[in-house]
Design a protein around this motif. Structure first.
Motif, PDB file in Angstrom:
ATOM      1  N   ARG A 126       0.840  -1.193   0.000  1.00 49.24           N
ATOM      2  CA  ARG A 126       0.000   0.000   0.000  1.00 49.24           C
ATOM      3  C   ARG A 126       0.879   1.248   0.000  1.00 49.24           C
ATOM      4  O   ARG A 126       2.039   1.211   0.419  1.00 49.24           O
ATOM      5  CB  ARG A 126      -0.909   0.039   1.240  1.00 49.24           C
ATOM      6  N   LYS A 127       0.318   2.339  -0.443  1.00 52.59           N
ATOM      7  CA  LYS A 127       1.030   3.611  -0.441  1.00 52.59           C
ATOM      8  C   LYS A 127       1.056   4.179   0.973  1.00 52.59           C
ATOM      9  O   LYS A 127       0.030   4.215   1.650  1.00 52.59           O
ATOM     10  CB  LYS A 127       0.333   4.586  -1.389  1.00 52.59           C
ATOM     11  N   PRO A 128       2.217   4.642   1.447  1.00 53.08           N
ATOM     12  CA  PRO A 128       2.298   5.203   2.801  1.00 53.08           C
ATOM     13  C   PRO A 128       1.392   6.417   2.973  1.00 53.08           C
ATOM     14  O   PRO A 128       1.366   7.318   2.125  1.00 53.08           O
ATOM     15  CB  PRO A 128       3.770   5.601   2.944  1.00 53.08           C
ATOM     16  N   THR A 129       0.647   6.424   4.053  1.00 50.66           N
ATOM     17  CA  THR A 129      -0.245   7.543   4.361  1.00 50.66           C
ATOM     18  C   THR A 129      -0.138   7.880   5.837  1.00 50.66           C
ATOM     19  O   THR A 129       0.290   7.065   6.653  1.00 50.66           O
ATOM     20  CB  THR A 129      -1.707   7.190   4.025  1.00 50.66           C
ATOM     21  N   GLY A 130      -0.591   9.096   6.186  1.00 49.83           N
ATOM     22  CA  GLY A 130      -0.642   9.510   7.587  1.00 49.83           C
ATOM     23  C   GLY A 130       0.702   9.469   8.268  1.00 49.83           C
ATOM     24  O   GLY A 130       1.749   9.781   7.682  1.00 49.83           O
ATOM     25  N   ALA A 131       0.699   9.048   9.544  1.00 51.01           N
ATOM     26  CA  ALA A 131       1.934   9.000  10.330  1.00 51.01           C
ATOM     27  C   ALA A 131       2.932   8.011   9.753  1.00 51.01           C
ATOM     28  O   ALA A 131       4.147   8.186   9.884  1.00 51.01           O
ATOM     29  CB  ALA A 131       1.602   8.637  11.776  1.00 51.01           C
ATOM     30  N   ALA A 132       2.446   6.965   9.098  1.00 52.09           N
ATOM     31  CA  ALA A 132       3.341   5.961   8.522  1.00 52.09           C
ATOM     32  C   ALA A 132       4.227   6.544   7.425  1.00 52.09           C
ATOM     33  O   ALA A 132       5.334   6.058   7.192  1.00 52.09           O
ATOM     34  CB  ALA A 132       2.535   4.792   7.970  1.00 52.09           C
ATOM     35  N   ALA A 133       3.756   7.594   6.756  1.00 56.24           N
ATOM     36  CA  ALA A 133       4.521   8.198   5.659  1.00 56.24           C
ATOM     37  C   ALA A 133       5.809   8.843   6.162  1.00 56.24           C
ATOM     38  O   ALA A 133       6.782   8.976   5.404  1.00 56.24           O
ATOM     39  CB  ALA A 133       3.662   9.228   4.928  1.00 56.24           C
ATOM     40  N   ASP A 134       5.837   9.253   7.437  1.00 54.09           N
ATOM     41  CA  ASP A 134       7.013   9.922   8.003  1.00 54.09           C
ATOM     42  C   ASP A 134       7.821   9.015   8.932  1.00 54.09           C
ATOM     43  O   ASP A 134       8.789   9.463   9.551  1.00 54.09           O
ATOM     44  CB  ASP A 134       6.571  11.170   8.779  1.00 54.09           C
ATOM     45  N   ALA A 135       7.421   7.762   9.044  1.00 51.42           N
ATOM     46  CA  ALA A 135       8.081   6.846   9.974  1.00 51.42           C
ATOM     47  C   ALA A 135       9.455   6.421   9.458  1.00 51.42           C
ATOM     48  O   ALA A 135       9.705   6.396   8.246  1.00 51.42           O
ATOM     49  CB  ALA A 135       7.213   5.621  10.212  1.00 51.42           C
ATOM     50  N   THR A 136      10.321   6.080  10.378  1.00 48.25           N
ATOM     51  CA  THR A 136      11.639   5.516  10.048  1.00 48.25           C
ATOM     52  C   THR A 136      11.913   4.356  11.000  1.00 48.25           C
ATOM     53  O   THR A 136      11.251   4.216  12.029  1.00 48.25           O
ATOM     54  CB  THR A 136      12.753   6.561  10.203  1.00 48.25           C
ATOM     55  N   ASP A 137      12.892   3.541  10.638  1.00 52.88           N
ATOM     56  CA  ASP A 137      13.248   2.441  11.529  1.00 52.88           C
ATOM     57  C   ASP A 137      13.668   2.980  12.897  1.00 52.88           C
ATOM     58  O   ASP A 137      14.253   4.071  12.993  1.00 52.88           O
ATOM     59  CB  ASP A 137      14.386   1.623  10.923  1.00 52.88           C
ATOM     60  N   PRO A 138      13.378   2.238  13.966  1.00 49.58           N
ATOM     61  CA  PRO A 138      13.674   2.722  15.322  1.00 49.58           C
ATOM     62  C   PRO A 138      15.163   2.696  15.614  1.00 49.58           C
ATOM     63  O   PRO A 138      15.962   2.212  14.804  1.00 49.58           O
ATOM     64  CB  PRO A 138      12.909   1.717  16.195  1.00 49.58           C
ATOM     65  N   PRO A 139      15.564   3.178  16.792  1.00 51.86           N
ATOM     66  CA  PRO A 139      16.986   3.147  17.170  1.00 51.86           C
ATOM     67  C   PRO A 139      17.519   1.710  17.231  1.00 51.86           C
ATOM     68  O   PRO A 139      16.769   0.748  17.403  1.00 51.86           O
ATOM     69  CB  PRO A 139      16.995   3.794  18.558  1.00 51.86           C
TER      70      PRO A 139
END
Length: 499
Positions: free
Chosen positions: A446-459
């Protein structure tokens, strides 16, 4: 080995419990989150060293007995380690060690600052209680440690940042208390009939009275009490809410260890104390466990398919996976029991990795709802790759730990002449394909939307422990000689009994 080394080795069973209890006391006295995390981490890293040394000692020289306070068994409390609980001690302590590096950032994000030191205190109490349940050879002492771990788990769940966590903790408290009460009633009846609380002594004395009504009632009370604790369908209603509402770290640790210890106690009573012939030949335990296990495998998996909260989906999946473990018990053969015990270990790896991934996602986007995870695999590819590996393990794809467990269970079913059961085991895996596939499709296609669009892998402190468990799902799936080998030895020990 020097004299001091030998003396230290003799104290390992006590250190397995004393260290986390002492660590919990320090965390409570010095109410600072950084100190609490450091103490919890040091203690958690020490536990696998102790448990592995104990297991190696057992594999080399046989069972280890430790008379607490100098009172020889059966009069005093005995800690006794054989292959069965030695394997479990390693599992609990390793999961605790893997969780702690992950905990610092996750706890800071999900728990109020003034409660974080107490989280580590309660976590160490929970660790001590679970290790105590596994190592003790005293029926009432097992109840005491059961209460220590249960009370700690109620608090860990209640620390969740959602109000529903309080409801989940209260529900677990009520049902957990009922389970513990049923267990202690059963222990009381056994004590009245045998005059002992020591497992080895009880196993010897129960032969003369095993056909009496109080002993039959004791078996029934212990069975229902432990099935409540291990969340066997339909006694599972506390588990989905508890796993969903708890902080991510608490969910990882509880899902990987708590139900496994309850399974161990049930195994200990069925095989070591009451005996295989009495439980599985004289009584209708096999058909009852078969029905409940199959119902768990299918009903819980079907419910999981329709969940939007992925933590809740995985919680129902845990109910289904517990069905596989109890199915191995119900098959009442060395091969089936090997499958159940190895799945006890493998499920901890799989579900620990999956819940860690959910904790990473919650850390980045603040929730675990499937609808809000569209395209998150493209933004958190390393994290979601771990989900794919652990998810494939849950399904039972060859080359993963899940396949090893299901292979043993299916072979045991065929050995018993239950071809239909082998097909049911395979059929239940297709249900796992559906709910794991839903997450993979949403995350990757799916195309990234909402908060998921700005997410990155965690520390890295969260990513590395997640991948340790995900990697273990592959490593022990390709080479299962150690895990399945020890599980087979444990099955042989259980069938031999304590007499």
């Amino acid at each position: 080995m020097t004299g001091e080394g030998l003396q230290l080795a003799e104290q390992l069973p006590a250190l397995q419990i004393v260290l986390p209890l002492a660590g919990a006391a320090l965390c409570a006295l010095i109410d600072r989150r950084g100190f609490g995390w450091a103490i919890a981490t040091l203690v958690s890293f020490a536990m696998p060293v102790i448990s592995v040394m104990l297991l190696m000692q057992v594999l080399t020289t046989g069972p280890v007995s430790y008379a607490f306070g100098g009172w020889e068994p059966p009069y005093g409390i005995e800690y006794r380690v054989d292959v069965v609980n030695g394997f479990l001690l390693v599992l609990i302590s390793v999961m605790g060690a893997v969780v702690m590096p992950y905990a610092r950032r996750s706890v800071a994000a999900e728990i109020a600052e003034n409660k974080q030191a107490w989280f580590y205190c309660v976590y160490l109490l929970c660790l001590a209680g679970l290790l105590g349940m596994a190592i003790t050879a005293d029926a009432f002492n097992a109840f005491v440690f059961m209460e220590v771990s249960s009370l700690a788990m109620y608090v860990l769940i209640a620390l969740g940042n959602d109000r529903r966590a309080l409801v989940a903790a209260y529900q677990y408290l009520i049902l957990g208390t009922i389970g513990a009460t049923l267990y202690v009633i059963g222990v009381g009846l056994l004590y009245a009939m045998t005059g002992t609380l020591n497992f080895v002594d009880m196993a010897e004395r129960i032969v003369a009275v095993e056909q009496t009504r109080p002993v039959l009632a004791a078996l029934a009370f212990i069975t229902v009490g432990m099935c409540l604790k291990l969340a066997l369908f339909p006694l599972h209603v506390w588990l989905p809410n508890a796993y969903t509402g708890a902080p991510s770290v608490a969910t990882v640790f509880i899902a990987s260890t708590a139900t496994k210890v309850a399974v161990y106690l049930l195994l200990r009573y069925y095989f070591s104390i009451f005996g295989v012939a009495f439980v599985f030949e004289d009584l209708p335990v096999t058909p009852i466990l078969l029905i409940m296990s199959i119902a768990a495998m299918y009903a819980a998996s079907i419910v999981a398919i329709f969940q939007d909260n992925v933590k809740r989906m995985l919680a129902y999946s845990s109910v289904a996976q517990i069905g596989y473990i109890t199915l191995g018990i119900a098959e009442a053969s060395p091969l089936g029991l090997t499958g159940g015990i190895v799945h006890l270990f493998n499920h901890a790896l799989m579900k620990g990795a999956l819940f860690m991934v959910m904790g990473c996602i919650a850390f980045r986007i603040g929730h675990c709802r499937l609808g809000g995870m569209a395209g998150i695999g493209r933004r958190m590819p390393i994290t979601m790759a771990a989900f794919v590996i652990a998810g494939l393990s849950l399904i039972g794809v060859p080359g993963t730990v899940g396949f090893i467990s299901k292979w043993y269970l299916a072979m045991a079913a065929i050995e018993n002449g239950w071809w239909w059961l082998a097909f049911l085991i395979m059929g239940s895996s297709f249900l796992a394909v559906i709910y794991i596939g839903r997450v993979i499709e949403m995350a990757w296609f799916r195309k990234p939307t909402g908060a998921a669009a700005d997410a990155t892998d965690p520390p890295l402190s969260m990513l590395v422990p997640t991948w340790i468990l995900a990697g273990a799902c592959i490593a022990f799936g390709i080479d299962s000689e150690m895990t399945a080998g020890i599980a087979a030895q444990a099955a042989d020990v259980l069938f031999a009994g304590l007499r």
